[in-house]
Design an enzyme around this catalytic site. Sequence first.
Site, PDB file in Angstrom:
ATOM      1  N   VAL A 301       0.756  -1.210  -0.089  1.00  0.00           N
ATOM      2  CA  VAL A 301      -0.152  -0.061  -0.171  1.00  0.00           C
ATOM      3  C   VAL A 301       0.942   1.242   0.090  1.00  0.00           C
ATOM      4  O   VAL A 301       1.524   1.434   1.144  1.00  0.00           O
ATOM      5  CB  VAL A 301      -0.995   0.072   1.124  1.00  0.00           C
ATOM      6  CG1 VAL A 301      -1.811   1.205   1.393  1.00  0.00           C
ATOM      7  CG2 VAL A 301      -1.987  -1.242   1.044  1.00  0.00           C
ATOM      8  N   CYS A 307       2.783   6.161  -7.066  1.00  0.00           N
ATOM      9  CA  CYS A 307       1.723   6.282  -6.088  1.00  0.00           C
ATOM     10  C   CYS A 307       2.034   7.418  -5.172  1.00  0.00           C
ATOM     11  O   CYS A 307       3.066   7.797  -4.660  1.00  0.00           O
ATOM     12  CB  CYS A 307       2.089   5.052  -5.049  1.00  0.00           C
ATOM     13  SG  CYS A 307       1.978   3.636  -5.935  1.00  0.00           S
ATOM     14  N   GLY A 389       0.546   6.244 -12.662  1.00  0.00           N
ATOM     15  CA  GLY A 389      -0.263   5.482 -11.453  1.00  0.00           C
ATOM     16  C   GLY A 389      -1.682   5.380 -11.737  1.00  0.00           C
ATOM     17  O   GLY A 389      -2.048   6.212 -12.644  1.00  0.00           O
ATOM     18  N   ALA A 391      -4.125   5.379 -10.100  1.00  0.00           N
ATOM     19  CA  ALA A 391      -5.116   6.790  -9.442  1.00  0.00           C
ATOM     20  C   ALA A 391      -4.709   7.786  -9.711  1.00  0.00           C
ATOM     21  O   ALA A 391      -5.066   8.685  -9.196  1.00  0.00           O
ATOM     22  CB  ALA A 391      -4.923   5.952  -8.073  1.00  0.00           C
ATOM     23  N   SER A 473      26.603   2.624   1.129  1.00  0.00           N
ATOM     24  CA  SER A 473      26.329   1.486   0.203  1.00  0.00           C
ATOM     25  C   SER A 473      26.433   2.007  -1.177  1.00  0.00           C
ATOM     26  O   SER A 473      26.410   1.070  -2.093  1.00  0.00           O
ATOM     27  CB  SER A 473      24.868   0.852   0.595  1.00  0.00           C
ATOM     28  OG  SER A 473      24.928   0.363   1.911  1.00  0.00           O
TER      29      SER A 473
HETATM   30  P1  XMP Z   1       6.376   0.289  -9.096  1.00  0.00           P
HETATM   31  O1  XMP Z   1       7.107   0.781  -7.948  1.00  0.00           O
HETATM   32  O2  XMP Z   1       6.982  -1.032  -9.541  1.00  0.00           O
HETATM   33  O3  XMP Z   1       5.058  -0.239  -8.414  1.00  0.00           O
HETATM   34  O4  XMP Z   1       6.346   1.187 -10.194  1.00  0.00           O
HETATM   35  C1  XMP Z   1       4.162  -0.712  -9.297  1.00  0.00           C
HETATM   36  C2  XMP Z   1       2.646  -0.781  -8.396  1.00  0.00           C
HETATM   37  O5  XMP Z   1       2.338   0.607  -7.862  1.00  0.00           O
HETATM   38  C3  XMP Z   1       1.031   0.416  -7.602  1.00  0.00           C
HETATM   39  N1  XMP Z   1       0.219   1.708  -8.331  1.00  0.00           N
HETATM   40  C4  XMP Z   1      -0.473   2.518  -7.627  1.00  0.00           C
HETATM   41  N2  XMP Z   1      -0.512   2.832  -6.321  1.00  0.00           N
HETATM   42  N3  XMP Z   1      -1.469   4.930  -6.707  1.00  0.00           N
HETATM   43  C5  XMP Z   1      -0.967   4.008  -5.727  1.00  0.00           C
HETATM   44  O6  XMP Z   1      -1.101   4.305  -4.531  1.00  0.00           O
HETATM   45  C6  XMP Z   1      -1.534   4.585  -7.861  1.00  0.00           C
HETATM   46  O7  XMP Z   1      -1.905   5.225  -8.795  1.00  0.00           O
HETATM   47  C7  XMP Z   1      -0.858   3.348  -8.527  1.00  0.00           C
HETATM   48  N4  XMP Z   1      -0.655   2.856  -9.934  1.00  0.00           N
HETATM   49  C8  XMP Z   1      -0.086   1.523  -9.475  1.00  0.00           C
HETATM   50  C9  XMP Z   1       0.382  -0.711  -8.043  1.00  0.00           C
HETATM   51  O8  XMP Z   1       0.409  -1.626  -7.026  1.00  0.00           O
HETATM   52  C10 XMP Z   1       1.608  -1.363  -9.183  1.00  0.00           C
HETATM   53  O9  XMP Z   1       1.681  -2.678  -9.273  1.00  0.00           O
END
Ligand code: XMP
Length: 482
Positions: A301, A307, A389, A391, A473
């Site tokens: 989450v 996000c 994202g 959302a 690191s």
């Molecule tokens: P990474 O870091 O690999 O993460 O780009 C991919 C995951 O991000 C989530 N995701 C979202 N979470 N708002 C959020 O809070 C969004 O608009 C959003 N779009 C994607 C989702 O779980 C994805 O697999």
Amino acid sequence: MIQRSIPLGLTYDDVLLVPKKTPVASRQDVSVVTSLSRHLRLNIPIVSANQDTVTESMMAIAMAREGGFGIIHRFMSIEQQVAEVTKVKRWSHVVVGDPYTLTTASTLRDFHRRREHYGITSFLVVDRAERLVGIVTARDVLFEDDLDTPVEKVMTPKSRIVTAAPTISLPEAKQLLHQRRIEKLPLVDRDGKPVGLITMQDILKREQYPNAVHDKNGRLLVGAAIGVKDDYVERAKALLAAGTDALVLDIAHGHSDSALRAIREIREKFGDVELIAGNVATAAGAADLIKAGVDAVKVGVGPGAACTTRVVTGAGVPQLTAIMDCASVATKHRVPLIADGGIQSSGDVTKALAAGASTVMCGNLFAGTDESPGSLVTRAGRKVKVFRGMASRGAAEQRVRREHRQLDDTTFNEMVPEGVEAVVPYRGSARDIIHQLVGGLRSGMSYCGSRTIDELHEQAEFIQITEAGWKESLPHDAEVTS
Ligand code: XMP
């Protein structure tokens, strides 16, 4: 009740894995075979995210060819999502069980239309009784301008094509294709009806991608996302009919009554379908999803690169702690965890698995590759691709438009995005990224003294570090050139 003490939440950069005595002499001695879910095994623990700038059919094909898994996003019509799944399923076969056909009544116009629709270059031709009468390929129609010409006129007739009985073995078929210098071998039953097709291309693909993951019919594995509202049952039904190997019930706050209700409904309607659900970030969340009957839990989450959930809502759990908490429950039930979001390097993959996950899901890392949807753009002299994202405002607006709802000022003002729209650098092919991630993971497992992911779960030991430890690191006191 006012909470009196606050637990500590940690994420990847807060820890390192303690090096241990290792039996591993070479990275190749390390097995990264893992479980995506209760009944699906993968050859590498990498899953591409169900985001509209990350996974459609091209990405899912690239993932499954390397031994991982792609999940087709749900922000399109049911028909479009089914078409994406179908493209993955038809990418390779042992035997094409239901070859596409044209009939003796078809014209070149039909040929071109279907060719474009299915993305294939040849069709078997059948008569009214569905018996094989010939084969028509792109080469046959190359110089034919009249689109009303019947395919029957340009096809290679049955008398000149090699066919075999459906009982032929693969080595025999390969030999026959080779001996007769042909590309395609239709399998024909006693009534003369085509019941399968073996192609040289499929045989070569198998040899080219020995690590690929397949279903029982030799087709690549693929997953597809569904939501918990509106058409999700109808969508699930269509996706399963198209051969989807796992449904991923995916909403931002998966520990909710609506998600639990939807999980039960899918179970009730579709029996033992492979069902993954999320996202959650606590042991209680994982426990409830498992109790409702899921085959894997997606954890995360707010850690994702696009996000803003944690900033906008104040809610979330740093990802390493989230995985460890969920693992405290999931391990007992033997339900695999997918660590979703926040992976920036191969070291993060090792840490996520060491914390108890069985696979990691990546969005950002794959968004800039050739296989992600969308085209390359040049920005300030750099090649980039769009990443957003689900959302984010842009994604929400597109959803409203797709559903033909009015995008008026009220809708616009009522939106509270929990994600951003961004660009990411062009990163070449997904295959190269996968190789880097898996190579780093193998090394990381060797540092932990682990030959398998099960051993990593047992043996890994974290040490919490300070900001100074993390700074140490990273490359420092030098100008990095490559
Ligand atoms: P990474 O870091 O690999 O993460 O780009 C991919 C995951 O991000 C989530 N995701 C979202 N979470 N708002 C959020 O809070 C969004 O608009 C959003 N779009 C994607 C989702 O779980 C994805 O697999």
